[in-house]
Design an enzyme around this catalytic site. Structure first.
Site, mmCIF file in Angstrom:
data_model
loop_
_atom_site.group_PDB
_atom_site.id
_atom_site.type_symbol
_atom_site.label_atom_id
_atom_site.label_comp_id
_atom_site.label_asym_id
_atom_site.label_seq_id
_atom_site.Cartn_x
_atom_site.Cartn_y
_atom_site.Cartn_z
ATOM 1 N N GLY A 37 -13.671 -1.278 -8.350
ATOM 2 C CA GLY A 37 -13.334 -0.873 -9.706
ATOM 3 C C GLY A 37 -12.650 -1.935 -10.538
ATOM 4 O O GLY A 37 -12.124 -1.638 -11.612
ATOM 5 N N ALA B 71 -18.248 -4.489 -6.067
ATOM 6 C CA ALA B 71 -18.432 -3.254 -5.292
ATOM 7 C C ALA B 71 -17.184 -2.403 -5.391
ATOM 8 O O ALA B 71 -16.942 -1.551 -4.545
ATOM 9 C CB ALA B 71 -18.755 -3.572 -3.836
ATOM 10 N N GLU C 150 0.821 -1.215 0.000
ATOM 11 C CA GLU C 150 0.000 0.000 0.000
ATOM 12 C C GLU C 150 0.853 1.262 0.000
ATOM 13 O O GLU C 150 0.465 2.283 -0.587
ATOM 14 C CB GLU C 150 -0.955 -0.009 1.202
ATOM 15 C CG GLU C 150 -1.922 -1.176 1.231
ATOM 16 C CD GLU C 150 -2.684 -1.362 -0.065
ATOM 17 O OE1 GLU C 150 -2.938 -0.362 -0.772
ATOM 18 O OE2 GLU C 150 -3.021 -2.525 -0.393
#
Length: 801
Positions: free
Chosen positions: A724, A722, A587
């Protein structure tokens, strides 16, 4: 993953592509919180406008508007004021902002529509739109972010009340013909001009316009005004918003609803102490939550969880579920937890609530079926054969065949390895697991057995248990070591800045990045590190809090980094699993691309405008450093004694890197190709079910591990229903080819060659991390590597070459 599922749900609503501000509006990162900055270089107004321009249209469109200064969602010229934000403020803020946006939009369309034949300058179009949309992106972005990290009934109600209004407002931009024509005019003014590689400013503008035109096309701008097709297209978009939100809510609710109390110590015999402590703490927390007597609740809160004697409570949030699958010796208990996880938000958990529920309901099977039908219908309206073709129109991969070819290339190497890995785990179970694992009693390992025995095989092979590593991976030490790596290879210093920004939870921290050479403050980020199953979605993601933008005067981008790692237990700090360490690095890689961008056009700054199947490059690249000696020894020290990780443990850790790589690769290939199949060849109106597709694809990609009849994995597959990643989950493998090859550049100069590593690191920063979406990803890669990517490094890194 780079965005929260909540924020990503609008990616499905507003546009078919995340490229181009007009069509995507507040989807993906912008939905998470595209806000203006406290570090504006120009004057900031309460509407979020940081710089004025000489354009008369800009002056009219951005006319002053009265704002409620007591509502922090309207104060868009700084970091979010989380201490003051309440769900009750969302509707007033959205109402006020939409009123002004509507009048600004009408004025813009009138001027653009009345200027037939006029050559609009770039500064009269996209920067104007960016400033116009900014206040809504700011307010709704905060709501979306909080929906993912601090969910509540009042927040859900406010979110669901206002979401349709947001969708309607943003569709006006994506389907505005005057705006589209103005952009076409802008593009025409550049015809005949030679694109120069060293003119990054011009390249950004070209990419922003190109992306916006494509996104508007995918957003339905070509549909005739008032036609049945346009009306239906808008209805579908509105329904997507409702279905995506419901899907995510159902997964979160089902995850929270499950809890298995364990009282027999034999059921947790051999389970790592950290997991038992986590479950004992979860048991006490559950008792506190369910207790209505304040005096009794106070006693419970003061009680110390007993990791040794229990009771324990196993839940379905990530750290708890994984620990149960890997370590609980009781097969029936593992099965109960496994089936509980695989049946979340399905017909097995909806029950009576499904019959009573308003809206889409609690059964995600029905929601998936409707989503797939609507996606097929929408793609047909736009002239595509299927939704996969529509999705790939804005990605690097040219067609479904290219995705299939890459997947099969990897499968050819991964499947034999996976079958050998499972065979070895099965042999160990037969030899040491007792009579219940004998061939006469168990033909093959069940899905709830696999992780348990693979973990035992890893321990036996390397004589190293995960629990032995955790004391060396305290979160604070890991952060210090990771920041050392960032400074070493990218020339950026990361320092704690807690207290300089308001946060949404006491666990959240705030950091600043400064360029070492100049001392300039270049970026900041929030870090929300721990699992909170009561109100925080599972998984890990990076989202845009403040995006760099010349039009908005934002020079210092800010990111949200969100993980669901192991929280502190008792008097012990957060002691991470190695996978949690890798996730944090992953991340952070996304965050660095957002924060270290040199692009100043908001639509292509940082992660914006980067093709979906390329944006995982920096995140997966960062994971490789978790096996680099200087990096690991920058943080791997015992949290109590300060002793460095023993050398033999580090060597075993490196050897473990490719352990189970075959099964892991096949699992990812299954997810990616199942996603592609559901959105290409599958007929949602036919006789085949979505679970038939899952089984059919499992026969190809994981034939050694077919789904059980109750398997409802798809009901929790938030990435594609839910989020992309619809017809885009393959992106992880597509980008991994590039990330592995990029790390290969460091291997070629020698990881022990400090000067060489620094030189390559600075080049990585100046290309992959700096150019954002301002340059096409293949060109970015070639500028860094000097050639196109090759899958050789990926196969080698995974031990599959």
């Amino acid at each position: 993953m780079r965005f929260s599922p909540t924020a990503l749900s609008l990616a499905l609503v507003v546009a078919s592509s995340r490229n181009g501000r007009i069509a995507r509006a507040f989807s993906t990162a912008a939905a998470s919180a595209s806000s203006s900055s406290p570090f504006c270089t120009g004057p900031a107004s309460s509407s979020g406008t940081c710089r004025a321009t000489s354009s008369s249209s800009t002056a009219r469109a951005m006319s002053p508007v009265a704002t409620d200064t007591t509502n922090p969602l309207l104060e868009s010229a700084g970091l979010p004021k989380f201490d003051a934000i309440e769900p009750s403020q969302i509707t007033p803020a959205v109402t006020s902002i939409l009123s002004k946006l509507e009048s600004d939009f009408e004025a813009m369309e009138k001027e653009m529509g009345g200027g037939a034949g006029k050559d609009f300058a770039y500064d009269e179009v996209l920067p104007l739109v960016e400033r116009m949309q900014h206040p809504l992106g700011y307010a709704w972005g905060i709501a979306s972010h909080l929906k993912g990290v601090k969910d509540s009934d009042p927040l859900r109600a406010a979110y669901e009340e206002n979401q349709p209004k947001i969708v309607q407002a943003t569709m006006k931009f994506s389907q505005s013909k005057p705006l589209y024509d103005a952009l076409v005019n802008v593009q025409k003014t550049w015809e005949g001009e030679e694109a120069k590689e060293d003119d990054f400013a011009a390249a950004q503008r070209r990419r922003a316009v190109e992306n916006s035109l494509r996104a508007m096309t995918l957003g339905g701008v070509g549909l005739e005004e008032g036609s049945p097709e346009q009306k239906r297209f808008k209805e579908i978009k509105m329904r997507f918003a409702e279905l995506g939100t419901a899907f995510g809510n159902n997964v979160l609710d089902a995850t929270k609803a499950f809890g298995r109390e364990v009282t027999d110590p034999k059921d947790v015999e051999g389970v790592p102490e950290s997991a038992r402590a986590m479950w004992a703490q979860a048991h006490v927390q559950h008792l506190v939550k369910e207790c209505d007597d304040e005096e009794e609740k106070k006693k419970l809160q003061e009680a110390k969880p007993d990791a040794e004697k229990g009771p324990w409570r196993i839940t379905l949030d990530g750290p708890s579920y994984i620990a149960a699958m890997q370590h609980v010796p009781n097969r029936e208990l593992r099965k109960e937890v496994y089936v509980g996880y695989l049946t979340r938000a399905s017909e097995f958990t909806a029950g009576e609530a499904e019959e009573k529920a308003d809206g889409p309901g609690k059964n995600n099977v029905l929601i998936i079926e409707e989503i797939l039908k609507l996606r097929k219908e929408m793609s047909g309206i736009l002239g595509f054969k299927n939704f996969a073709e529509q999705s790939l129109a804005s990605k690097m991969a040219p067609d479904v065949a290219s995705v299939t070819n890459l997947s099969n290339l990897i499968l050819e190497k991964a499947l034999p390895a996976a079958e050998k890995e499972l065979a070895a785990a099965t042999t160990l179970a037969r030899e040491t697991g007792g009579d219940q694992y004998s061939e006469s009693n168990l033909e093959k390992l069940a899905p709830w057995d696999t992780s348990f025995w693979v973990e035992r095989l890893k321990e036996k092979t390397f004589d190293l248990k995960e629990e032995e590593l955790r004391p060396y991976f305290a979160l604070d030490a890991v952060l210090e070591g990771m920041f050392g790596l960032i400074e070493r290879i990218f020339g950026v210093e990361v320092k704690a800045a807690d207290g300089k920004a308001e946060v949404w939870h006491p666990d959240v921290r705030f950091f600043e990045l400064r360029d070492v050479a100049s001392g300039e403050h270049v970026a900041s980020f929030f870090l929300d590190p721990y699992s909170r199953p009561a109100d925080k979605r599972g998984g890990a993601w990076m989202a845009d809090c403040l995006g760099k933008s010349d039009a908005l005067g934002i020079d210092v981008p800010v990111a949200y980094l969100t993980c669901n790692g192991s929280p502190p237990v008792g008097d012990k700090p957060s002691l991470m699993t190695f996978r949690e360490v890798e996730t944090l690095f992953h991340e952070t890689g996304h965050g660095l691309q957002h924060m270290l961008t040199r692009a100043t056009v908001g639509d292509v700054a940082g992660i914006n405008g980067v093709e979906w199947d390329a944006v995982e490059l920096p995140s997966q690249f960062m994971e490789n450093w978790c096996y680099d000696r200087p990096t690991v020894y920058g943080f791997a020290k015992h949290y109590e004694t300060g002793e460095a990780l023993p050398e033999e443990m580090f060597e075993k850790l490196k050897q473990q890197k490719t352990f189970g790589a075959g099964m892991m690769a096949c699992r990812q290939l299954l997810f990616g190709m199942m996603d592609i199949e559901l959105h290409s060849n599958f007929d949602p109106d036919g006789d085949e079910t979505i679970f038939d597709v899952q089984r059919r694809m499992a026969d190809i990609y994981t034939p050694y591990a077919k789904p059980i009849p109750e398997d409802r994995f798809l009901c929790g597959f938030s990435h594609i229903f839910a989020g992309g990643y619809s017809a885009g989950y393959y992106s992880y493998k597509w980008a991994e080819v590039m990330s592995a090859d990029a790390f290969g550049a460091f291997e070629e100069v020698g990881l022990d060659n400090e000067e060489g590593v620094k030189e390559v690191g600075r080049r990585f920063r100046e290309t992959v991390l700096s150019l954002g979406g301002g340059v096409a990803p293949m060109d970015v890669f070639k500028r860094f590597r000097g050639r196109e990517p090759s899958p050789e490094a990926l196969l080698r890194h995974n031990g599959l070459a």
